[in-house]
Design a protein around this motif. Structure first.
Motif, PDB file in Angstrom:
ATOM      1  N   ASP A  78       0.823  -1.204   0.000  1.00  8.92           N
ATOM      2  CA  ASP A  78       0.000   0.000   0.000  1.00  8.92           C
ATOM      3  C   ASP A  78       0.860   1.259   0.000  1.00  8.92           C
ATOM      4  OD1 ASP A  78      -2.100  -1.683  -0.006  1.00  8.92           O
ATOM      5  OD2 ASP A  78      -2.704  -1.368   2.068  1.00  8.92           O
ATOM      6  N   ALA A  79       1.888   1.246   0.843  1.00 11.57           N
ATOM      7  CA  ALA A  79       2.756   2.423   0.926  1.00 11.57           C
ATOM      8  C   ALA A  79       3.411   2.686  -0.413  1.00 11.57           C
ATOM      9  CB  ALA A  79       3.819   2.207   2.007  1.00 11.57           C
ATOM     10  N   CYS A  80       3.831   1.624  -1.048  1.00 10.13           N
ATOM     11  CA  CYS A  80       4.504   1.758  -2.351  1.00 10.13           C
ATOM     12  C   CYS A  80       3.541   2.325  -3.391  1.00 10.13           C
ATOM     13  CB  CYS A  80       5.031   0.390  -2.772  1.00 10.13           C
ATOM     14  SG  CYS A  80       5.993   0.414  -4.294  1.00 10.13           S
ATOM     15  N   ALA A  81       2.308   1.821  -3.360  1.00 11.65           N
ATOM     16  CA  ALA A  81       1.312   2.327  -4.311  1.00 11.65           C
ATOM     17  C   ALA A  81       1.047   3.807  -4.075  1.00 11.65           C
ATOM     18  CB  ALA A  81       0.026   1.522  -4.184  1.00 11.65           C
ATOM     19  N   ASP A  82       0.932   4.164  -2.805  1.00 17.22           N
ATOM     20  CA  ASP A  82       0.648   5.566  -2.486  1.00 17.22           C
ATOM     21  C   ASP A  82       1.787   6.488  -2.927  1.00 17.22           C
ATOM     22  OD1 ASP A  82      -1.716   4.749  -1.404  1.00 17.22           O
ATOM     23  OD2 ASP A  82      -0.986   4.683   0.662  1.00 17.22           O
ATOM     24  N   ALA A  83       2.990   5.960  -2.808  1.00 18.21           N
ATOM     25  CA  ALA A  83       4.154   6.783  -3.156  1.00 18.21           C
ATOM     26  C   ALA A  83       4.115   7.212  -4.628  1.00 18.21           C
ATOM     27  CB  ALA A  83       5.440   6.016  -2.856  1.00 18.21           C
ATOM     28  N   ALA A  84       3.521   6.363  -5.453  1.00 18.47           N
ATOM     29  CA  ALA A  84       3.483   6.687  -6.883  1.00 18.47           C
ATOM     30  C   ALA A  84       2.810   8.027  -7.131  1.00 18.47           C
ATOM     31  CB  ALA A  84       2.749   5.581  -7.641  1.00 18.47           C
ATOM     32  N   LEU A  85       1.758   8.287  -6.372  1.00 21.92           N
ATOM     33  CA  LEU A  85       0.997   9.513  -6.522  1.00 21.92           C
ATOM     34  C   LEU A  85       1.889  10.733  -6.344  1.00 21.92           C
ATOM     35  CD1 LEU A  85      -2.064   9.713  -7.055  1.00 21.92           C
ATOM     36  CD2 LEU A  85      -2.299  10.497  -4.683  1.00 21.92           C
ATOM     37  N   ALA A  86       2.612  10.711  -5.227  1.00 20.56           N
ATOM     38  CA  ALA A  86       3.503  11.828  -4.917  1.00 20.56           C
ATOM     39  C   ALA A  86       4.530  12.019  -6.027  1.00 20.56           C
ATOM     40  CB  ALA A  86       4.192  11.578  -3.576  1.00 20.56           C
ATOM     41  N   MET A  87       5.060  10.907  -6.506  1.00 16.65           N
ATOM     42  CA  MET A  87       6.118  11.002  -7.504  1.00 16.65           C
ATOM     43  C   MET A  87       5.616  11.560  -8.822  1.00 16.65           C
ATOM     44  SD  MET A  87       8.072   7.516  -6.547  1.00 16.65           S
ATOM     45  CE  MET A  87       9.191   7.448  -5.127  1.00 16.65           C
ATOM     46  N   ARG A  88       4.391  11.234  -9.175  1.00 16.20           N
ATOM     47  CA  ARG A  88       3.858  11.729 -10.440  1.00 16.20           C
ATOM     48  C   ARG A  88       3.860  13.251 -10.496  1.00 16.20           C
ATOM     49  NH1 ARG A  88      -1.750   9.217 -12.193  1.00 16.20           N
ATOM     50  NH2 ARG A  88      -1.298  10.390 -14.086  1.00 16.20           N
TER      51      ARG A  88
END
Lengths: 197, 197, 197, 197
Positions: A78-88
């Motif tokens: 979940d944390a990894c998936a959420d991180a994608a948002l920030a990176m985009r």
DNA sequence: CATGAATGAGGCTTCATTCAT
DNA sequence: AATGAATGAAGCCTCATTCAT
């Protein structure tokens, strides 16, 4: 009086739940360590001994092996998936993709054998695949789409392919001195290959 | 008399030797098939039954599981290594590298679980790694060097890294519909990545 | 003050006693149902879950499995024994015997596995046999004696034998479609056999 | 030479088969004894220890528990069924029925717990029920039909019901001093009841 | 040399029972 | 008095490996 009694009641229940949670946590920690050392098929005893608990406790909380594996991975997925948002939003498309894959590598590469479990055909692991599909695939897909739109990558590698390919590249090969560092380098090469697809 | 006896003796020995070789061959064929289907950890019985032989015979010729795996791979490893030579002279450097990797993929990808064995830290698999090191690594190194010299690839991916990375990418993930076709595509992307290293 | 405190104490005690009784009752009801469905060796959890109570509560009130079984049967055994008295005065001897056995069949046949427990050599079941001996045997003996005296039956089948034979005939054989209806029919045949002893 | 070799070959095979058969026999004997003492659910170890063999040997020859039970009963079931034929021609119908039931009692009553297995709904015991159905039921049916035709019995008890009812009556109840003698007497009463059906 | 029966260690899983809260 | 989490003994079963024939 009534209020006090209720509080006591609540307190008791919460206490029990807290203890149980401590044990669940201990089991997850222990499992994470044992998985990293001996793989996800390690004997149950190895895990419970390390956690200082009885086997029964393990089976109470994680009836099937897959439940334990999922338990270990869930938060990190979940944390990894959420991180994608920030990176985009923070980075240029291809840079974001690279950065996110690096984080995904941390997730997969540091858990020897989890990659293996990820690949099992055993129906018991459905939950694991589902979680990956539901959380990680959309994240990867978005990053890939961004990079495509920006013309920074070509080819038609799907999010699913990216995830599983990187997952495979993250398995260590101790006998060949092929470890985390090599895993990272190989993933970099692979991600580089997306540009020239 | 003496001569006759010796002849008889020789005849028997020869017969036995021939029979034994037939059996070894049957076991290797059977093992190859079973490995492809059920992985390299398949029960010994599965292999001997398919070969129509007893388990004892398996253990006589291949005392440890690794011996059997090595036996299965040996010829193919050698053939694959030899093929590199031909390719070097026949094609342009990078094209030769690509073509050879394709062949290597056939070697590894068609044997479900062999890739896994290749990665085991179990000392029993030393022989396997040695064979790879002795035969495959020089072949891959030469092809890489050619491509480097021609300026067709950059970066510093070693032959050993190339071999193990491709080996990892060749594992199927049945639960994710990630099979041989995907293996091939991912390897292509990876090899493409060598250009932009 | 003293009085008030005592009252509070009594109040609490009474409350607890009432609650405890409710629980005991719930456990007996649940056990009866579970015994009928899964037999008397059913897991403790099955019983407590159905009662909405914790396992600890079960063990507090019924430390050994036999205590629970006895608890379930006690009332019904007594009721069945008492019924014999009424039947003796209401009907002709053999008819009374038949009618009473029918009632006994209801007692035993509707509790799958209780018949089995009844037959166990486990010393834990002593109480159960004792209860049967003390309450049921005299009832059966009286009915048998009446019928004998009236010349309606012959032979020397004892009350104990009657009870256990009928008990055995009341076990269902699911795999052979041998259920309650068959149990009843077979008991009828058996009771018929008493006439021609 | 060829002939001699073949003979040797045959001898060897036969020898091995003989040893294995000895073990199978030992297991069946041991199982029969253990079943009689501790019931058909006795731990596998109890059986193998008594036979002086390893558990693996038990599982090789009798993969499922039902296979072992069937193995123990098979011969006796067949012998019992065959005996019916002889009795039909030797005796008057009802006498033959009585005599045959007595023999059936020996089959069932001397194996504590087998009666229980006979009654299990577990699909693993299909083979057992099938055997009873195929061999014993026709035998019993013929004897019943003869007696019916001769007007010596009435009612409509089927062969299946007879078999299972007698089977149930043959279970001992140690705690109630209800043993083989009582089993026999109760069966007699039951068979007597067929006349007055 | 081949055979395959025998072995038994090893891992899994269930569930009766205890006991801290 | 009630709770239910924890425990671990006990049984099941598989399979790698040995060894008598």
């Amino acid at each position: 009086m009534t209020t006090a009694e209720q509080r006591t009641g609540e307190g008791r229940q919460r206490r029990r739940r807290v203890d149980a949670e401590r044990n669940v946590h201990a089991l997850l920690e222990s499992a994470k360590a044992v998985f990293a050392r001996s793989g996800v098929d390690a004997p149950a005893r190895e895990i419970t001994d390390a956690a200082g608990l009885g086997v029964g406790t393990l089976y109470r909380h994680f009836p099937r092996r897959a439940d334990l594996i999922l338990g270990v991975l869930q938060h990190e997925i979940d944390a990894c998936a959420d991180a994608a948002l920030a990176m985009r939003s923070d980075e240029a498309p291809y840079a974001a993709l690279r950065a996110w894959v690096e984080q995904y590598v941390e997730l997969v590469a540091t858990k020897r054998g989890l990659a293996g479990a990820l690949h099992s055909a055993d129906p018991a692991f459905e939950g694991l695949h589902d979680r990956v599909t539901e959380r990680l695939e959309p994240a990867a897909a978005a990053l890939l789409a961004d990079a495509h739109a920006a013309g920074e990558i070509t080819g038609d590698v799907s999010a699913r392919e990216l995830l599983y390919a990187v997952g495979l590249l993250c398995q260590p090969v101790p006998a060949a001195d092929f470890g985390l560092a090599e895993n990272r380098r190989m993933v970099e090469v692979f991600v580089g290959g997306l540009r020239s697809g």
